[in-house]
Each structure stands twice: as C-alpha cells, then as structure tokens.
Design a protein around this motif. Sequence first.
Motif, short mmCIF file in Angstrom:
data_model
loop_
_atom_site.label_atom_id
_atom_site.label_comp_id
_atom_site.label_asym_id
_atom_site.label_seq_id
_atom_site.Cartn_x
_atom_site.Cartn_y
_atom_site.Cartn_z
N LEU A 50 9.05 5.50 3.86
CA LEU A 50 10.26 6.02 3.23
C LEU A 50 10.96 4.93 2.41
O LEU A 50 11.37 5.16 1.27
CB LEU A 50 11.18 6.57 4.31
N ARG A 51 11.06 3.72 2.97
CA ARG A 51 11.66 2.59 2.24
C ARG A 51 10.83 2.21 1.02
O ARG A 51 11.36 1.78 0.00
CB ARG A 51 11.81 1.39 3.16
N ALA A 52 9.51 2.35 1.14
CA ALA A 52 8.63 2.02 0.02
C ALA A 52 8.87 2.93 -1.17
O ALA A 52 8.70 2.51 -2.32
CB ALA A 52 7.17 2.09 0.46
N SER A 95 3.35 5.77 -3.06
CA SER A 95 4.51 6.47 -3.60
C SER A 95 4.36 6.71 -5.10
O SER A 95 4.68 7.78 -5.61
CB SER A 95 5.78 5.65 -3.32
N ILE A 96 3.83 5.71 -5.81
CA ILE A 96 3.62 5.84 -7.25
C ILE A 96 2.52 6.85 -7.55
O ILE A 96 2.64 7.67 -8.45
CB ILE A 96 3.30 4.46 -7.87
N THR A 115 13.89 10.66 -10.16
CA THR A 115 14.34 10.00 -8.93
C THR A 115 13.20 9.46 -8.09
O THR A 115 13.45 8.72 -7.16
CB THR A 115 15.16 10.97 -8.07
N ASP A 116 11.97 9.82 -8.40
CA ASP A 116 10.89 9.26 -7.60
C ASP A 116 9.88 8.54 -8.49
O ASP A 116 9.77 8.81 -9.69
CB ASP A 116 10.22 10.30 -6.69
N GLU A 162 0.83 -1.21 0.00
CA GLU A 162 0.00 0.00 0.00
C GLU A 162 0.86 1.26 0.00
O GLU A 162 0.52 2.26 -0.63
CB GLU A 162 -0.98 0.02 1.19
N TYR A 163 2.01 1.20 0.67
CA TYR A 163 2.92 2.34 0.67
C TYR A 163 3.61 2.49 -0.69
O TYR A 163 3.86 3.61 -1.14
CB TYR A 163 3.98 2.21 1.76
N ILE A 164 3.94 1.37 -1.31
CA ILE A 164 4.57 1.42 -2.64
C ILE A 164 3.62 2.07 -3.63
O ILE A 164 4.01 2.96 -4.39
CB ILE A 164 4.98 0.00 -3.10
#
Length: 146
Positions: A91-93, A48-49, A117-118, A43-45
Amino acid sequence: MSNHSEDIQAAGSDTRPPMLDRTDFESWQQRIQLYCKGKDHGEYILQSIDEGPFNMGRCRDEIATGTDGPYLGPERDRVVADLSQAEKDRLRADIHATNILLQGLQRDIYKLINHNTDAKDIWDNAKMLLEGSELTKDDRESQLYD
C-alpha cells in the motif's frame, strides 16, 4: 540559475528520480525502472506501476464461535489495521510509485496528467503522450550538428 541539462543530470541522482527527456522516452522508462528497483520494496513499486494500486479487498469478522465453526459478521471493506505487514508495504509502495513518476516528469507533462491518482494511470498516460513522439537516432544526430 541552472540550465535544462543540469536539471536533467541532478534529477538522475539517488535522491531524485530520473527526469524525463521527452526525446527519449524509452531510455527514461528504463532508468525509472532501475531507480524503482533500487528503492525499499522496489518490486512493489514496480508492481504498482505495471498493475495498478493495491486492492485491500473485503473481509468478514468472526463474531462468535459455535460447534459448527465461527459465525461471521457482514462483509465489510478492509482497513489498514486488517492488513499484514507485506500488504501495508504494498500500500505504501503505491504512494511512493506515484511520487516517483510525478517527480520525474517535466512541468508541462506533469500539468497534463497530474489529475491521475495512481502510478499505473500516470505511467500509461505518459507513455501514450510520448512514446510516439521520440526522435529517431538520425534526428538526434542531426540536431547535434545543426
């Protein structure tokens, strides 16, 4: 030596994200999302996207306690040590999301957008490059019989 279709099949395994087939961006988009959901903190990944990288923000440290309450120092940027476990996972995600997307891109597309970069920027640029270039169902079927 493997061929292109074998590379695409291998890239869809559990250890590697699905490889982009530039003729069907929509399908790749769905497969990438499913792949991300299956990962730890999926869910965090996906967040982030979709929303961009985690913003650690700023804070003020307590430097003394008085009768009126705590006295706070100047505002500063938060560092990893200031984060909760959930924030560290988020943050790691961000890093994981970027890696998943870059590994799923074909080399020529990777070269065009690897400066991002993101994950959100990579996603948005890949989508912009490929969403309008998909073949229609009729185009794909006609290629099968050519």
